[in-house]
Design an enzyme around this catalytic site. Structure first.
Site, short mmCIF file in Angstrom:
data_model
loop_
_atom_site.label_atom_id
_atom_site.label_comp_id
_atom_site.label_asym_id
_atom_site.label_seq_id
_atom_site.Cartn_x
_atom_site.Cartn_y
_atom_site.Cartn_z
N ARG A 59 0.81 -1.22 0.00
CA ARG A 59 0.00 0.00 0.00
C ARG A 59 0.84 1.27 0.00
NH1 ARG A 59 -5.56 -1.18 3.26
NH2 ARG A 59 -6.13 -3.01 2.04
N ASP A 170 -15.92 9.51 8.42
CA ASP A 170 -14.88 8.50 8.24
C ASP A 170 -13.54 9.20 8.45
OD1 ASP A 170 -14.96 5.52 6.73
OD2 ASP A 170 -13.01 6.52 6.65
C1 SAM Z 1 -14.61 -1.72 6.28
S1 SAM Z 1 -15.13 -0.06 6.26
C2 SAM Z 1 -16.78 -0.20 6.91
C3 SAM Z 1 -17.78 0.64 6.15
C4 SAM Z 1 -19.24 0.47 6.60
N1 SAM Z 1 -19.42 0.87 7.96
C5 SAM Z 1 -19.71 -0.96 6.38
O1 SAM Z 1 -19.85 -1.69 7.37
O2 SAM Z 1 -19.93 -1.34 5.25
C6 SAM Z 1 -14.24 0.61 7.66
C7 SAM Z 1 -14.09 2.13 7.61
O3 SAM Z 1 -13.57 2.58 8.87
C8 SAM Z 1 -12.75 3.71 8.63
N2 SAM Z 1 -11.89 3.97 9.80
C9 SAM Z 1 -10.78 3.29 10.18
N3 SAM Z 1 -10.25 3.85 11.28
C10 SAM Z 1 -11.05 4.89 11.62
C11 SAM Z 1 -11.03 5.85 12.66
N4 SAM Z 1 -10.08 5.86 13.60
N5 SAM Z 1 -12.01 6.79 12.69
C12 SAM Z 1 -13.00 6.80 11.73
N6 SAM Z 1 -13.06 5.92 10.72
C13 SAM Z 1 -12.11 4.96 10.67
C14 SAM Z 1 -12.00 3.32 7.36
O4 SAM Z 1 -11.48 4.44 6.69
C15 SAM Z 1 -13.08 2.58 6.57
O5 SAM Z 1 -13.70 3.40 5.62
#
Ligand code: SAM
Length: 294
Positions: A59, A170
């Site tokens: 990445r 996010d």
């Molecule tokens: C796998 S996606 C889940 C998306 C959606 N909630 C779903 O279940 O389909 C996880 C998301 O969490 C976000 N994320 C990771 N660490 C985070 C943080 N500390 N604060 C806010 N968002 C975060 C990532 O950028 C990513 O877009």
């Protein structure tokens, strides 16, 4: 002088490799892997296990090449020296996992539709309380937010009688730009009935755009779950699904307790079906799989 500028000035030291790489090569040493790991954990809560070294190498590799950094260490130094914080934002954009889709884990939407929303709307209307706030707290590219909107709107009749807002947040600015655009490929909404699609989206060729009058109900913002939440009011519903899986126990506990504070009494927290609050110190009552109530 910033690491990258330093890098550009010192490039002459080694002949560039085939991809514009420095002669030193671009192996991520265990030591540098740990430096990135600690930084990413401290700034985002994302905890990378030992077997994530290849993932990090891949990445970050593109960024190392495009920025002509001579090594992972040099890129690391550049990130921490960047007082604007912009490169850290980019680093987190690169390492976050953003998989999502419309109506993911459909039982949550069924529960809202069949049970929670009718009750909530009735109880609010009886009290003449017209304010409703929903929050999708790790919304990725917006599919979860728009799925919530499609689920809630039929209950808000007429819409003008309600003060309804949906926040999508996010940590990744990359996915938030996509969410704000509200532009999806038709194949992404397979399974949503055609009538609903025409009600909520404008169609053009193979793409669909969320109608602007619906987008007005939604706000997207960058919010790091590790940081204090900037809200004055409370939410009726918080979705925080499939992100806590990347956090360790103490980070999860901390975030879950902040959610409790920002939920209205009787409000609901939805987490991912592969997540649970077991072992965490919290005040929620269990409602059903991956659903908790204040
Ligand atoms: C796998 S996606 C889940 C998306 C959606 N909630 C779903 O279940 O389909 C996880 C998301 O969490 C976000 N994320 C990771 N660490 C985070 C943080 N500390 N604060 C806010 N968002 C975060 C990532 O950028 C990513 O877009």
């Amino acid at each position: 002088m910033r690491a990258r500028e330093k890098n550009q000035n010192s490039k002459k030291k080694g002949a560039p490799g085939p991809l514009g790489l420095g002669a030193q090569g671009h192996k991520l040493s265990n030591k540098d892997f740990n430096l990135f790991r600690e930084l990413i954990y401290a700034k985002s809560g994302i905890s990378l296990s030992d077997d994530r070294k290849d993932l990090l190498t891949n990445r970050l590799g593109k960024r190392i090449r495009s920025g002509s950094f001579e090594s992972y260490r040099q890129y690391y130094e550049y990130v921490i020296a960047d007082s604007s914080g912009q490169e850290l934002v980019q680093l987190i954009n690169m390492i976050s996992t953003n998989l999502t889709y419309f109506f993911r884990e459909p039982k949550h939407f069924d529960l809202l539709q069949n049970t929670l929303l009718p009750k909530m709307i009735k109880s609010k209307a009886d009290r003449n309380d017209r304010r409703i706030r929903f929050w999708s707290a790790a919304c990725s590219s917006g599919e979860e937010v728009y799925s919530l909107l499609i689920t809630v709107l039929p209950y808000l009749e007429p819409l003008s009688a309600w003060d309804f807002k949906l926040l999508g947040s996010d940590i990744s600015t990359k996915v938030l730009s996509k969410a704000k655009l509200g532009l999806y490929d038709r194949s992404q909404v397979n399974g949503i009935d055609p009538l609903t699609i025409s009600e909520y989206f404008h169609k053009k060729d193979q793409s669909l755009t969320v109608k602007p009058e619906l987008k007005r109900l939604v706000k997207f913002a960058r919010l790091n779950l590790l940081e204090p939440f900037p809200f004055k009011g409370q939410f009726e519903v918080i979705f925080c699904r499939n992100v806590m899986i990347y956090f360790d126990q103490s980070t999860r506990e901390n975030i879950v307790n902040k959610f409790y504070q920002y939920l209205a009494p009787g409000g609901h927290l939805f987490i991912g079906h592969s997540e649970n609050l077991t072992g965490l110190n919290h005040k929620f009552s269990y409602v059903g799989p991956a659903v908790y109530k204040k």
